[in-house]
Design an enzyme around this catalytic site. Structure first.
Site, PDB file in Angstrom:
ATOM      1  N   HIS A  64      36.358  30.107  41.385  1.00  0.00           N
ATOM      2  CA  HIS A  64      35.571  31.072  40.624  1.00  0.00           C
ATOM      3  C   HIS A  64      36.455  32.051  39.856  1.00  0.00           C
ATOM      4  O   HIS A  64      35.956  32.833  39.038  1.00  0.00           O
ATOM      5  CB  HIS A  64      34.574  31.807  41.528  1.00  0.00           C
ATOM      6  CG  HIS A  64      35.141  32.922  42.354  1.00  0.00           C
ATOM      7  ND1 HIS A  64      35.119  34.231  41.944  1.00  0.00           N
ATOM      8  CD2 HIS A  64      35.719  32.922  43.572  1.00  0.00           C
ATOM      9  CE1 HIS A  64      35.656  34.999  42.877  1.00  0.00           C
ATOM     10  NE2 HIS A  64      36.034  34.238  43.873  1.00  0.00           N
ATOM     11  N   GLY A  85      38.337  31.751  48.726  1.00  0.00           N
ATOM     12  CA  GLY A  85      39.710  32.167  48.965  1.00  0.00           C
ATOM     13  C   GLY A  85      39.876  32.974  50.239  1.00  0.00           C
ATOM     14  O   GLY A  85      40.890  32.851  50.940  1.00  0.00           O
ATOM     15  N   CYS A 142      36.954  42.962  46.598  1.00  0.00           N
ATOM     16  CA  CYS A 142      36.580  43.024  48.005  1.00  0.00           C
ATOM     17  C   CYS A 142      36.500  44.464  48.492  1.00  0.00           C
ATOM     18  O   CYS A 142      36.022  44.725  49.585  1.00  0.00           O
ATOM     19  CB  CYS A 142      37.580  42.239  48.852  1.00  0.00           C
ATOM     20  SG  CYS A 142      37.498  40.472  48.556  1.00  0.00           S
ATOM     21  N   ASN A 185      46.601  40.736  42.649  1.00  0.00           N
ATOM     22  CA  ASN A 185      45.271  40.743  42.060  1.00  0.00           C
ATOM     23  C   ASN A 185      44.936  42.041  41.328  1.00  0.00           C
ATOM     24  O   ASN A 185      44.026  42.078  40.492  1.00  0.00           O
ATOM     25  CB  ASN A 185      44.213  40.491  43.144  1.00  0.00           C
ATOM     26  CG  ASN A 185      44.342  41.451  44.314  1.00  0.00           C
ATOM     27  OD1 ASN A 185      45.367  41.452  45.003  1.00  0.00           O
ATOM     28  ND2 ASN A 185      43.336  42.257  44.552  1.00  0.00           N
ATOM     29  N   GLN A 240      44.946  34.210  42.107  1.00  0.00           N
ATOM     30  CA  GLN A 240      44.917  34.809  40.778  1.00  0.00           C
ATOM     31  C   GLN A 240      45.784  34.066  39.770  1.00  0.00           C
ATOM     32  O   GLN A 240      45.584  34.210  38.560  1.00  0.00           O
ATOM     33  CB  GLN A 240      45.359  36.282  40.847  1.00  0.00           C
ATOM     34  CG  GLN A 240      44.380  37.196  41.569  1.00  0.00           C
ATOM     35  CD  GLN A 240      43.051  37.339  40.844  1.00  0.00           C
ATOM     36  OE1 GLN A 240      42.869  36.907  39.710  1.00  0.00           O
ATOM     37  NE2 GLN A 240      42.092  37.950  41.528  1.00  0.00           N
TER      38      GLN A 240
END
Length: 382
Positions: A201, A74, A327, A151, A179
């Site tokens: 994922h 992504g 992240c 997210n 998401q």
């Protein structure tokens, strides 16, 4: 250990692992090779690409229509969109204040290179406010990029309304749907966006692959060079095995979406209600609760409790959760999303994210609520 950090990543589904294992065993070779073995891999890759597009509501044939560009995930797809989309050169870029770091930090790079970047504010529930959007779009604009759902809070964004405004001004819209896919119904054509990011994922597929869906009329300038794969929009040898895993995971997620969505929302609400009953509204608050949210995401604030101390205590108690975006999982910086919502420093510093999956059980949710409650009471006494 009870895992409630599924917005970070999900466990690989058994069916996906099996499909990928069979693909590896089949011995697929380089799909760009012209010999028969290479063309066998190419046919399987193209079949998977077309199936994925169809699952997402794209309109395509093998040689025309909407396109699917495979990426490493992504983050790459979002960067590719922000740097590569748009018909004009030098126009401004518009994003929201709650975008994933792969959009917001890419926008920072654009700003450093001289591009004007404008940021849509959000209200206290985390919903993007569009009052200024039409006025901003009266100026030359290369791209608008707004996520489908946040997210961290799970709050849904007014993408349909944004798309309508963008079409009126002839400006392409990119939607980061990472998401939302697999949790709520998402149809690329219904969104009427120019591009959409997806990452398997997040719905029990493999890591290491993602995709950017492109409207059949949009132009994409590549960020990488040195190959003709994927019409030179993203060169590099494609992984047939990861693509098959992507295809299988998406098929499973869409097939289960109605039942799983209802079930995850029931479990999320059960978790929130249980904690509120046990701890009280003076001890906790649910960020974004008054807005429409994804069914599996809960962002809960415990004012006066250090979020990192709580995550560590929960980890020791056997609950895996997070403070926000994966992240930024190693960062002690407060959440830009919660800051943009205008929440107090005490709320921001005490907020954690809990995210379920279709595999989460009622027994796990009850145990998570119990362990969170115990940890909060212990930390408050300390």
């Amino acid at each position: 250990m009870i895992y409630v950090d599924n917005n970070s990543t999900t466990r690989l589904a058994d069916e996906v692992a099996q499909a990928m294992s069979e693909a590896y065993a089949a011995g697929y070779l380089n799909p760009s090779s012209q010999h028969q073995l290479g063309q066998k891999a190419r046919r399987r890759l193209d079949d998977a690409r077309e199936n994925i597009l169809n699952f997402l509501g794209g309109e395509t044939t093998r040689f025309q229509g909407d396109r699917l560009v495979f990426t490493s995930g992504g983050t790459e797809a979002n960067n590719l969109a922000l740097f590569g989309l748009g018909k004009i050169t030098g126009g401004q870029v518009i994003i929201s204040a709650i975008e994933h770091p792969s959009i917001s930090e890419a926008a920072d790079q654009l700003r450093a290179r001289g591009t004007i970047v404008r940021v849509l504010p959000v209200n206290t529930d985390g919903v993007a406010q569009l009052d200024q959007l039409s006025d901003w779009l009266a100026e030359p604009t290369r791209l608008v990029s707004v996520m489908l759902a946040n997210n961290e809070t799970g709050v849904l964004q007014p993408v349909t309304e944004i798309s309508h405004i963008c079409r009126q001004h002839g400006v392409p819209l990119h939607v980061d749907a990472v998401q939302g896919i697999g949790k709520i119904p998402v149809n690329f054509r219904s969104l009427q966006a120019s591009a959409m990011t997806i990452s398997p994922h997040k719905f029990h597929g493999p890591r290491g692959i993602g995709a950017l869906v492109l409207d059949d009329h949009v132009k994409l300038n590549p960020a990488m060079f040195g190959g003709s794969q994927q019409l030179a929009m993203r060169p590099g040898t494609e992984s047939v095995e990861l693509t098959i895993g992507f295809e299988t995971a998406l098929k499973l997620a869409i097939g289960a979406i109605s039942e799983a969505g209802i079930r995850m929302q029931f479990l999320r609400d059960r978790l929130e209600d249980t904690l509120l009953k046990d701890l009280g509204s003076d001890v906790m608050a649910i960020n974004g609760r008054n807005a429409l949210r994804l069914p599996h995401t809960s962002n809960i604030a415990f004012p006066g409790i250090d979020r990192q101390a709580l995550v560590m205590a929960l980890d020791m108690a056997g609950v895996a959760c997070s403070t926000g975006s994966a992240c930024a999982s190693g960062s002690s910086e407060p959440s830009p999303t919660l800051i943009a919502m205008g929440l107090s420093e005490e709320v921001i510093s005490g907020s954690i994210r809990l995210s379920l999956s279709r595999d989460t059980t009622e027994e796990e949710i009850d145990e998570v609520a119990k362990r969170i409650s115990n940890c909060i009471k212990h930390l408050r006494r300390s």
